[in-house]
Design an enzyme around this catalytic site. Structure first.
Site, short mmCIF file in Angstrom:
data_model
loop_
_atom_site.label_atom_id
_atom_site.label_comp_id
_atom_site.label_asym_id
_atom_site.label_seq_id
_atom_site.Cartn_x
_atom_site.Cartn_y
_atom_site.Cartn_z
N LYS A 1 8.35 -4.64 -11.14
CA LYS A 1 7.75 -3.33 -10.89
C LYS A 1 6.78 -3.34 -9.72
O LYS A 1 6.67 -2.34 -8.99
CB LYS A 1 7.09 -2.77 -12.15
CG LYS A 1 6.07 -3.64 -12.83
CD LYS A 1 5.62 -3.00 -14.16
CE LYS A 1 4.60 -3.84 -14.90
NZ LYS A 1 5.21 -5.11 -15.41
N ASN B 1 -1.47 -0.23 -11.58
CA ASN B 1 -1.45 -1.64 -12.00
C ASN B 1 -1.30 -2.58 -10.81
O ASN B 1 -1.33 -3.79 -10.98
CB ASN B 1 -0.29 -1.85 -12.99
CG ASN B 1 -0.44 -3.12 -13.79
OD1 ASN B 1 -1.49 -3.39 -14.35
ND2 ASN B 1 0.62 -3.91 -13.85
N HIS C 1 4.42 -9.22 -23.84
CA HIS C 1 3.21 -8.65 -24.44
C HIS C 1 3.41 -8.23 -25.91
O HIS C 1 2.80 -7.28 -26.38
CB HIS C 1 2.76 -7.41 -23.65
CG HIS C 1 2.41 -7.70 -22.22
ND1 HIS C 1 1.49 -8.67 -21.87
CD2 HIS C 1 2.86 -7.15 -21.06
CE1 HIS C 1 1.39 -8.70 -20.54
NE2 HIS C 1 2.20 -7.81 -20.04
#
Length: 457
Positions: A125, A148, A194
């Site tokens: 990403k 981010n 995660h």
């Protein structure tokens, strides 16, 4: 800076005063909110106070007076257990949101038609976000990139009708953005990640799906089962992106390094990625195909895309070409902190002198066994040395180098002696960096410096 005016005149609790947290506090203050900020780190509390941000211990606060809790994405919302501020906010019945939610509310209030591209996925990403921003800027558009990656979103210029915000979003950020509705939403791929923060893969995928569920137009990579199912559920405008020989319905394809627009009959080749050092490997084919899907929605022609993509410089520490000495190519892939990421790097080369090691992740490098025939020699560093040596034993020749400096020198010398026409010295550690370095960036910077200090071959 974006002034968060949607909480003007109201009291807001804020927890987490790192880079994005401090930017959020300043944005709320400038927008007229009454902020009370807190952090576990006293030094961050002092730094915020020095910039005029009211700070206090939120444990002692009267939460009935707050309109919302603005939470740093690094703070647990649900797993392994909700942070104490989350429990206080839920007891008070107030919203728990993040900085991107403040951006979304400001955009809705002041410039609802402003172009907003949001990108998420497990891998790739950051590169895709940077590539989309590069292409749009090079095409002459007003582009602001952050989230981010790079700049905190509220430190960017505010939404405007001709200004495009290209924003990378983690699952943590999506979880704190209930009104997320980008103009174009991108979901690239999904693999387990995660899970300590989301509970299980289904929960993780459901959070990622929110980004495309509310998008005006969705762009979804359909090469894994999770994303394919999400695409099948999508009822609004959708572009599917597929890497491989056959498409999964009409969409954008990436076949053997060529981006193909399959939305028309016959399918149209758009750009050949061969010879673009910053876009080596099949994973980067997906990144490029997704970038084409997004930029074509925003008015970039196929001809312009093909011209501009060749100038993409790439991102540091992600398959970054950091030098050549004679025939030897040196590649910094320090961002590869697990086996899944290192797989992408090993698949891109045929004759690799591989530097790996550090603080090992669960599962180690056993999953990389299919790529061992591509490795001419492995150079082991850091805490994972003995564990990785046991995995490689009998399959790949290896040296216990210990340090990155020693490994770089050994790999450079061996690669120079090899008969391969373009041997590659690849730093792709498949490990966290914290045993010997402050961060993966620190590790990659050190490798780059070591390569630059090598004598010319």
């Amino acid at each position: 800076m974006i002034r968060s005016t949607t909480f003007a005149g109201r009291a807001v609790a804020l927890f987490g005063l790192g880079g994005s947290g401090l930017a959020t506090a300043l944005s709320l203050r400038e927008g007229g909110a009454r902020v009370t900020a807190c952090d576990d780190d006293p030094a961050r509390m002092r730094a915020a106070a020095e910039q005029g941000i009211p700070v206090a211990d939120l444990r002692a606060a009267d939460w009935s007076g707050f309109a919302a809790l603005v939470l740093s994405p690094g703070v647990p919302l649900t797993h392994p257990a909700p942070h104490w501020t989350v429990e206080r906010a839920r007891a008070a019945g107030i919203d728990i949101i993040g900085d991107i939610e403040l951006f979304c509310r400001e955009r809705a209030a002041t410039a609802p038609g402003a172009p907003f591209v949001a990108i998420t996925g497990t891998n790739g990403k950051s590169t895709t976000t940077a590539l989309i921003a590069h292409l749009l800027r090079a095409a002459g558009r007003d582009v602001r990139m952050g989230g981010n990656i790079g700049t905190a979103i509220l430190s960017l210029a505010p939404p405007a009708p001709e200004r495009i915000h290209v924003i990378e979003m983690s699952s943590f950020q999506i979880d704190l953005t209930p009104s997320l509705a980008p103009s174009v939403g991108v979901l690239m791929n999904l693999t387990p990640d995660h899970l300590d923060r989301h509970g299980d893969m289904a929960s993780y995928a459901a959070i990622k799906e929110r980004l495309v569920a509310g998008a005006g137009h969705a762009v979804i990579g359909v090469d894994d089962d999770w994303c394919r199912a999400i695409a099948d559920r999508r009822r609004g405008p959708l572009t599917r992106v597929h890497v491989g020989e056959a498409g999964d319905g009409p969409g954008i394809l990436a076949r053997r390094g060529i981006v193909v627009d399959g939305r028309s009959e016959p399918a149209r080749p758009v750009a050949d990625l061969a010879g673009i050092p910053s876009l080596r490997g099949a994973h980067n084919w997906q990144n490029a195909a997704i970038a084409y899907a997004v930029t074509s929605r925003l008015g970039v022609t196929p001809e312009t895309f093909a011209e501009l993509i060749a100038g993409f410089p790439g991102l540091p520490h992600r398959m970054e070409e950091v030098g050549r000495r004679g025939r030897v190519l040196f590649v910094n892939d320090s961002k590869a902190t697990n086996a899944d990421s290192t797989e992408k790097a090993l698949s891109a080369f045929r004759h690799v002198h591989w530097i790996l090691g550090g603080k090992a992740k669960e599962g180690g490098i056993a999953a990389l066994a299919p790529y061992f025939p591509r490795v001419a020699h492995a150079y082991l560093i850091g805490a994972a040395t003995e564990t990785f040596a046991a995995t490689l034993d009998g399959h790949v020749p290896y040296t216990r180098s210990g340090t990155l400096a020693e490994a770089t020198a050994q790999a450079a010398a061996a690669a120079a002696r090899s008969n391969d026409p373009e041997p590659v010295v690849l730093l792709s550690p498949a490990c966290a960096s914290y045993d010997q370095f402050r961060s993966f960036e620190d590790r990659g910077d050190r490798f780059r410096a070591l390569v630059q200090a090598l004598p010319e071959g």
